[in-house]
Design a protein around this motif. Structure first.
Motif, PDB file in Angstrom:
ATOM      1  N   ILE A   1       0.818  -1.218   0.000  1.00  0.00           N
ATOM      2  CA  ILE A   1       0.000   0.000   0.000  1.00  0.00           C
ATOM      3  C   ILE A   1       0.851   1.269   0.000  1.00  0.00           C
ATOM      4  N   LEU A   2       1.896   1.329   0.803  1.00  0.00           N
ATOM      5  CA  LEU A   2       2.673   2.576   0.932  1.00  0.00           C
ATOM      6  C   LEU A   2       3.364   3.010  -0.361  1.00  0.00           C
ATOM      7  N   PRO A   3       4.007   2.123  -1.125  1.00  0.00           N
ATOM      8  CA  PRO A   3       4.579   2.587  -2.399  1.00  0.00           C
ATOM      9  C   PRO A   3       3.513   3.065  -3.388  1.00  0.00           C
ATOM     10  N   ALA A   4       2.360   2.387  -3.400  1.00  0.00           N
ATOM     11  CA  ALA A   4       1.287   2.824  -4.292  1.00  0.00           C
ATOM     12  C   ALA A   4       0.764   4.190  -3.874  1.00  0.00           C
ATOM     13  N   LEU A   5       0.601   4.401  -2.590  1.00  0.00           N
ATOM     14  CA  LEU A   5       0.151   5.701  -2.089  1.00  0.00           C
ATOM     15  C   LEU A   5       1.184   6.787  -2.385  1.00  0.00           C
ATOM     16  N   GLY A   6       2.446   6.470  -2.211  1.00  0.00           N
ATOM     17  CA  GLY A   6       3.509   7.429  -2.527  1.00  0.00           C
ATOM     18  C   GLY A   6       3.532   7.780  -4.004  1.00  0.00           C
ATOM     19  N   GLY A   7       3.336   6.796  -4.859  1.00  0.00           N
ATOM     20  CA  GLY A   7       3.289   7.057  -6.296  1.00  0.00           C
ATOM     21  C   GLY A   7       2.131   7.962  -6.674  1.00  0.00           C
TER      22      GLY A   7
ATOM     23  N   LEU B   1       2.994  11.517  -5.534  1.00  0.00           N
ATOM     24  CA  LEU B   1       4.062  12.143  -6.318  1.00  0.00           C
ATOM     25  C   LEU B   1       3.622  12.527  -7.720  1.00  0.00           C
ATOM     26  N   ARG B   2       2.524  11.966  -8.193  1.00  0.00           N
ATOM     27  CA  ARG B   2       2.044  12.312  -9.533  1.00  0.00           C
ATOM     28  C   ARG B   2       1.670  13.785  -9.637  1.00  0.00           C
TER      29      ARG B   2
END
Length: 65
Positions: free
Chosen positions: A37-43, A46-47
């Motif tokens: 979840i955290l990398p997807a949320l970060g991505g 950042l968009r």
């Protein structure tokens, strides 16, 4: 005079014991869910960021004659 050097510490090295404790108290699936979840949320967050504007190089002006 002695100079002390700090060892680099990564977020993964700090989070690994917490994830291990979470896996021990719940399940491995629950402990690994933040790693998905955290990398997807970060991505997604950042968009919305824009690229920084390139630095403008000023050219020296010569005096008028």
């Amino acid at each position: 005079m002695t100079v002390r050097r700090c060892r680099p510490v990564s977020v993964g090295g700090l989070a690994a014991p917490a994830l291990g404790a979470l896996a021990d108290s719940t399940s491995l699936r629950t402990a690994l869910m933040p790693l998905i979840i955290l990398p997807a949320l970060g991505g997604l967050l950042l968009r919305g960021l824009r690229e920084p504007a390139p630095e403008r190089q000023s050219t020296p002006r010569l005096p008028a004659r």
